[in-house]
Design a protein around this motif. Sequence first.
Motif, PDB file in Angstrom:
ATOM      1  N   SER A  29       0.846  -1.194   0.000  1.00  0.00           N
ATOM      2  CA  SER A  29       0.000   0.000   0.000  1.00  0.00           C
ATOM      3  C   SER A  29       0.881   1.244   0.000  1.00  0.00           C
ATOM      4  N   TYR A  30       0.344   2.325  -0.594  1.00  0.00           N
ATOM      5  CA  TYR A  30       1.090   3.579  -0.591  1.00  0.00           C
ATOM      6  C   TYR A  30       0.142   4.708  -0.191  1.00  0.00           C
ATOM      7  N   TYR A  31       0.681   5.595   0.695  1.00  0.00           N
ATOM      8  CA  TYR A  31      -0.073   6.673   1.307  1.00  0.00           C
ATOM      9  C   TYR A  31       0.604   8.008   0.976  1.00  0.00           C
ATOM     10  N   VAL A  32      -0.131   9.100   1.289  1.00  0.00           N
ATOM     11  CA  VAL A  32       0.417  10.430   1.060  1.00  0.00           C
ATOM     12  C   VAL A  32       1.602  10.678   1.986  1.00  0.00           C
ATOM     13  N   CYS A  33       1.467  10.283   3.259  1.00  0.00           N
ATOM     14  CA  CYS A  33       2.565  10.436   4.207  1.00  0.00           C
ATOM     15  C   CYS A  33       2.490   9.303   5.217  1.00  0.00           C
ATOM     16  N   GLU A  34       3.391   9.322   6.202  1.00  0.00           N
ATOM     17  CA  GLU A  34       3.541   8.186   7.103  1.00  0.00           C
ATOM     18  C   GLU A  34       2.480   8.123   8.195  1.00  0.00           C
ATOM     19  N   ASP A  35       1.538   9.095   8.251  1.00  0.00           N
ATOM     20  CA  ASP A  35       0.483   8.988   9.249  1.00  0.00           C
ATOM     21  C   ASP A  35      -0.615   8.003   8.833  1.00  0.00           C
ATOM     22  N   LEU A  36      -0.525   7.466   7.585  1.00  0.00           N
ATOM     23  CA  LEU A  36      -1.433   6.423   7.089  1.00  0.00           C
ATOM     24  C   LEU A  36      -2.894   6.880   7.058  1.00  0.00           C
ATOM     25  N   VAL A  37      -3.121   8.183   6.924  1.00  0.00           N
ATOM     26  CA  VAL A  37      -4.494   8.691   6.924  1.00  0.00           C
ATOM     27  C   VAL A  37      -5.102   8.603   5.525  1.00  0.00           C
ATOM     28  N   GLU A  38      -4.368   9.112   4.525  1.00  0.00           N
ATOM     29  CA  GLU A  38      -4.902   9.163   3.155  1.00  0.00           C
ATOM     30  C   GLU A  38      -4.200   8.115   2.295  1.00  0.00           C
ATOM     31  N   LYS A  39      -4.890   7.007   2.048  1.00  0.00           N
ATOM     32  CA  LYS A  39      -4.321   5.946   1.202  1.00  0.00           C
ATOM     33  C   LYS A  39      -4.578   6.302  -0.270  1.00  0.00           C
ATOM     34  N   LYS A  40      -3.525   6.154  -1.095  1.00  0.00           N
ATOM     35  CA  LYS A  40      -3.646   6.448  -2.520  1.00  0.00           C
ATOM     36  C   LYS A  40      -3.862   5.209  -3.376  1.00  0.00           C
ATOM     37  N   GLY A  41      -3.533   4.035  -2.847  1.00  0.00           N
ATOM     38  CA  GLY A  41      -3.750   2.831  -3.645  1.00  0.00           C
ATOM     39  C   GLY A  41      -3.079   1.624  -3.026  1.00  0.00           C
ATOM     40  N   ASP A  42      -3.365   0.454  -3.603  1.00  0.00           N
ATOM     41  CA  ASP A  42      -2.798  -0.825  -3.165  1.00  0.00           C
ATOM     42  C   ASP A  42      -2.243  -1.554  -4.383  1.00  0.00           C
ATOM     43  N   ILE A  43      -1.106  -2.199  -4.184  1.00  0.00           N
ATOM     44  CA  ILE A  43      -0.544  -3.116  -5.179  1.00  0.00           C
ATOM     45  C   ILE A  43      -0.754  -4.523  -4.629  1.00  0.00           C
ATOM     46  N   ILE A  44      -1.739  -5.234  -5.172  1.00  0.00           N
ATOM     47  CA  ILE A  44      -2.086  -6.563  -4.674  1.00  0.00           C
ATOM     48  C   ILE A  44      -1.041  -7.568  -5.179  1.00  0.00           C
ATOM     49  N   LEU A  45      -0.420  -8.281  -4.239  1.00  0.00           N
ATOM     50  CA  LEU A  45       0.591  -9.287  -4.580  1.00  0.00           C
ATOM     51  C   LEU A  45      -0.047 -10.665  -4.620  1.00  0.00           C
ATOM     52  N   ASP A  46       0.323 -11.453  -5.604  1.00  0.00           N
ATOM     53  CA  ASP A  46      -0.105 -12.843  -5.669  1.00  0.00           C
ATOM     54  C   ASP A  46       1.039 -13.667  -6.258  1.00  0.00           C
ATOM     55  N   ARG A  47       0.764 -14.954  -6.455  1.00  0.00           N
ATOM     56  CA  ARG A  47       1.830 -15.848  -6.904  1.00  0.00           C
ATOM     57  C   ARG A  47       2.259 -15.579  -8.347  1.00  0.00           C
ATOM     58  N   THR A  48       1.474 -14.796  -9.116  1.00  0.00           N
ATOM     59  CA  THR A  48       1.846 -14.480 -10.499  1.00  0.00           C
ATOM     60  C   THR A  48       2.677 -13.209 -10.604  1.00  0.00           C
ATOM     61  N   CYS A  49       2.817 -12.458  -9.531  1.00  0.00           N
ATOM     62  CA  CYS A  49       3.566 -11.210  -9.569  1.00  0.00           C
ATOM     63  C   CYS A  49       5.071 -11.497  -9.588  1.00  0.00           C
ATOM     64  N   CYS A  50       5.822 -10.492 -10.021  1.00  0.00           N
ATOM     65  CA  CYS A  50       7.276 -10.587  -9.964  1.00  0.00           C
ATOM     66  C   CYS A  50       7.833  -9.172  -9.818  1.00  0.00           C
ATOM     67  N   VAL A  51       9.024  -9.107  -9.219  1.00  0.00           N
ATOM     68  CA  VAL A  51       9.685  -7.818  -9.014  1.00  0.00           C
ATOM     69  C   VAL A  51      11.062  -7.904  -9.664  1.00  0.00           C
ATOM     70  N   GLU A  52      11.415  -6.844 -10.419  1.00  0.00           N
ATOM     71  CA  GLU A  52      12.669  -6.844 -11.169  1.00  0.00           C
ATOM     72  C   GLU A  52      13.345  -5.488 -11.023  1.00  0.00           C
ATOM     73  N   SER A  53      14.657  -5.530 -11.078  1.00  0.00           N
ATOM     74  CA  SER A  53      15.442  -4.295 -11.037  1.00  0.00           C
ATOM     75  C   SER A  53      15.472  -3.661 -12.423  1.00  0.00           C
ATOM     76  N   LEU A  54      15.514  -2.308 -12.458  1.00  0.00           N
ATOM     77  CA  LEU A  54      15.554  -1.574 -13.717  1.00  0.00           C
ATOM     78  C   LEU A  54      16.811  -0.701 -13.765  1.00  0.00           C
ATOM     79  N   PRO A  55      17.356  -0.473 -14.965  1.00  0.00           N
ATOM     80  CA  PRO A  55      18.492   0.457 -15.062  1.00  0.00           C
ATOM     81  C   PRO A  55      18.047   1.904 -14.824  1.00  0.00           C
ATOM     82  N   ASP A  56      18.992   2.740 -14.460  1.00  0.00           N
ATOM     83  CA  ASP A  56      18.690   4.150 -14.210  1.00  0.00           C
ATOM     84  C   ASP A  56      18.277   4.839 -15.510  1.00  0.00           C
TER      85      ASP A  56
END
Length: 585
Positions: free
Chosen positions: A239-266
């Motif tokens: 989940s990602y919020y406007v700031c660390e007080d967790l009051v205003e949530k901007k969205g969720d990235i739902i993780l499942d077994r089909t997801c993957c995370v990869e590094s990208l070049p600059d």
Amino acid sequence: MWLRDELLKSIWHAFTALDVDQRGKVSKSQLKVLSHNLCTMMKIPHDPVALEEHFKDDDKGPLSNQGYMPYLNRFILDKVREDFDVLEFNKICWTLCYKKNICTKHLLISDDNAFKVWCIFNFLSEDKYPLVIITEEIEYFLKKLMEAMGSGWSEEKFADYRLQLSTKNNHLNAWELIELVGMGYFSKGMNYQTLSMGIIEVFQELILDVLKQGYMMKKGHKRKNWIERWFVLRPNSLSYYVCEDLVEKKGDIILDRTCCVESLPDKESKKCLFIIKCTDKSFEISASDKKKKQEWLQAIQTCIQLLRLGLPSPHREALLRRRELRQRQQADEDDLAERMKKLQATNENKQRELEGMKKKMEEASAKAAVEEHRREQTQLDLQDRHRLDLEMVRQQMEEQVAQKSSELEQYLQRVRELEDMYHRLEEALEDERHAKQAEEAMHKLQARLLEEEVAKRAEMEQIHLQQQRALSQTEAEKRELVAEQLAKERDLQAAKLQLETLESERHGALEQYEKVLRKLERAANKTKTWKDKVAKHEGLVRLIQPGHKGPQRITNWGPASFTDAELELRKKSWQESKNQGAQAQ
């Protein structure tokens, strides 16, 4: 299963708080209110008749926890779903019980922090009632708290506290744990805010399953701009919020077994980039430095791997492993204690047998000295035998202890092997990810070759169309040429017809010319006759004479007639002009 156990712990606190007399029983009216509140919080339709029907045979007064538990399991917990707010449910149970058990005014923590410690207690406590937290889990919690506050862990101080805890059967209840944290025994020198932030961080990690959190830059999907967000990683979402007080949530990235995370070049003046690929969309994120990027990559990859393996959250899995290890150790200790009891009972029996034999020998000593000597010798032999037996038993016990130690060492070796296997599995997954990237590059190359082939084919088709158009144009020109040739042939036929007409006209003209010649001859003959007549009449009338062969001359009577040469010239010029007119037509 774990949700039911945690709900039962919170309900047990509420039930115990309603037991004012501490007799282990609560009135039906209070249980009705408690059941209605529980159903409301868990979004379950409440049936007040079911409580009366369930307890219709027990009308002798308040109900015990053992009597309420079957109703709770059948009519409430069996219908529970995971679509309600567990934290609000815990707050309801906390509200019912905390004022009757503890006062936070003299403590260094607020009611909200005390509630968080209470939730942590329910998470770490044993699945036995009354609920207690044992020494190992207390140490685990305090280490987490000290680490969150940025303070070092003191083994000596906890060893002293362990000795004090031994007077309380090596465990604490929820209110004793809250008082331990609130009194600041292990957080001396820390202010209120540091302690509060430490409790909040441990609460988020253990109860809210927050595995990692921090600021990062995220690329937007619509405007493609980079915005700083506060990210919170849980086992199945980021989940990602406007700031660390967790009051205003901007969205969720739902993780499942089909997801993957990869590094990208600059790129685009952004560094430390990585991408999270989900089923429907992908998310580009930029960390603050390479260390943070690697930590986030490893944490997200661990969550995806746990989802693929179908395992619970890391903290819950670690708790289960600690409990299993304690259970195995307790079972080994119980087995060893049981064996020691059996050996001790055997030894006591043998000691009693020895004492009986001694008595018999004392009674028989008066009979005969020889018999007494023999019996004494027998007694000595028996003592040696028992000594040998005891020595053998001691050796067996030492061998069993050594065997248990070797088994424990093998178990630890197995744990190390599993950790090594886990690292190798991570390396294999990394190799597989690189292979997938190479395969994607090959697919892109094949797609580019296919596009080039399609372009070549389109170009060939364009050339073929041009050839077709050229052929059709050539055919049209050929048809025009054929039509022009036919027109010329028609013109040629018409010219031939005109030529034949002219030939016929020429023959007609020649015939007329011959007629004219004949007329001239007749006229010449007549002229001669006239000359003769004129000669006779001596020139009364001057006749026109035919011209001579020289140039024409003008006389007083006009031009003379044509000569034969002039007539031939005029005939030729007339024929040429006629031929030119026919050719022009």
